[in-house]
Design a protein around this motif. Structure first.
Motif, PDB file in Angstrom:
ATOM      1  N   LEU A 153      48.171  42.695  29.947  1.00  0.00           N
ATOM      2  CA  LEU A 153      48.960  41.811  30.818  1.00  0.00           C
ATOM      3  C   LEU A 153      49.876  40.902  30.002  1.00  0.00           C
ATOM      4  O   LEU A 153      51.057  40.742  30.335  1.00  0.00           O
ATOM      5  CB  LEU A 153      48.038  40.982  31.709  1.00  0.00           C
ATOM      6  CG  LEU A 153      47.436  41.718  32.892  1.00  0.00           C
ATOM      7  CD1 LEU A 153      46.301  40.918  33.489  1.00  0.00           C
ATOM      8  CD2 LEU A 153      48.506  42.024  33.925  1.00  0.00           C
TER       9      LEU A 153
ATOM     10  N   ARG B 206      42.444  44.639  29.092  1.00  0.00           N
ATOM     11  CA  ARG B 206      43.271  44.397  30.289  1.00  0.00           C
ATOM     12  C   ARG B 206      44.069  43.105  30.127  1.00  0.00           C
ATOM     13  O   ARG B 206      45.252  43.040  30.427  1.00  0.00           O
ATOM     14  CB  ARG B 206      42.376  44.337  31.529  1.00  0.00           C
ATOM     15  CG  ARG B 206      43.125  44.378  32.838  1.00  0.00           C
ATOM     16  CD  ARG B 206      42.185  44.468  34.024  1.00  0.00           C
ATOM     17  NE  ARG B 206      41.227  45.554  33.966  1.00  0.00           N
ATOM     18  CZ  ARG B 206      41.495  46.829  34.273  1.00  0.00           C
ATOM     19  NH1 ARG B 206      42.695  47.156  34.679  1.00  0.00           N
ATOM     20  NH2 ARG B 206      40.558  47.749  34.187  1.00  0.00           N
TER      21      ARG B 206
ATOM     22  N   GLU C  21      48.015  46.395  37.450  1.00  0.00           N
ATOM     23  CA  GLU C  21      48.574  45.303  36.644  1.00  0.00           C
ATOM     24  C   GLU C  21      50.076  45.500  36.430  1.00  0.00           C
ATOM     25  O   GLU C  21      50.852  44.551  36.511  1.00  0.00           O
ATOM     26  CB  GLU C  21      47.856  45.213  35.294  1.00  0.00           C
ATOM     27  CG  GLU C  21      46.440  44.704  35.387  1.00  0.00           C
ATOM     28  CD  GLU C  21      45.420  45.744  35.835  1.00  0.00           C
ATOM     29  OE1 GLU C  21      45.784  46.916  36.086  1.00  0.00           O
ATOM     30  OE2 GLU C  21      44.233  45.374  35.956  1.00  0.00           O
TER      31      GLU C  21
END
Length: 150
Positions: free
Chosen positions: A137, A133, A16
């Motif tokens: 981001l 996650r 990421e």
């Protein structure tokens, strides 16, 4: 010029970081003791440091400065980087700042004391989730935009 420093050992968001950092055309340093597959991306530099306690942390702490973004779950490293003016994110997207790093350090120390006092205490924190996650981001995107404006 903004750079991203990743404390890469046990980091669940390396892909990421590379994706968002590449979109922003930011140099990314992935720092570890080795064992990671190098990225062919020209913006990603894999930095292999010698084995030893906190060697990767010291490498990052010696270089992170105002405007940089550091990705780590290591609270003492985060404190050094915040003090140097860097923006710091944990893997779950939580920002560590001047306003909260003291409390986070104190909580870490308290939990270490509790674990040391009870050798039968098992388990750790929560597992890493899709929501973590996603939050990461969003937070990385926000921090890179803020760094670009500064």
């Amino acid at each position: 010029m903004t750079a991203i420093y990743v404390d890469a050992d046990a980091c669940p968001v390396k892909a990421e970081v590379e994706r968002v950092g590449t979109r922003h055309k930011v140099q990314i340093y992935v720092v570890s003791n080795g064992g990671l597959r190098p990225s062919p991306n020209p913006l990603v530099e894999n930095v292999i440091v010698p084995e030893g306690p906190d060697i990767a942390d010291m490498w990052i702490a010696d270089r992170a400065k105002t405007g940089d973004v550091v990705i780590t779950g290591d609270i003492p490293l985060a404190a050094k980087c915040v003090e140097a003016g860097a923006r710091v994110l944990k893997h779950n997207g939580e920002a560590l700042t001047q306003a909260n790093i003291g409390n986070v350090l104190a909580t870490r120390d308290l939990m270490a004391d509790l674990r040391a006092a009870d050798p039968f205490r098992q388990g750790g924190g929560k597992g890493f989730t899709k929501a973590d996650r996603s939050r990461f981001l969003e937070a990385l995107e926000r921090e890179l935009r803020a760094a670009a404006r500064a």
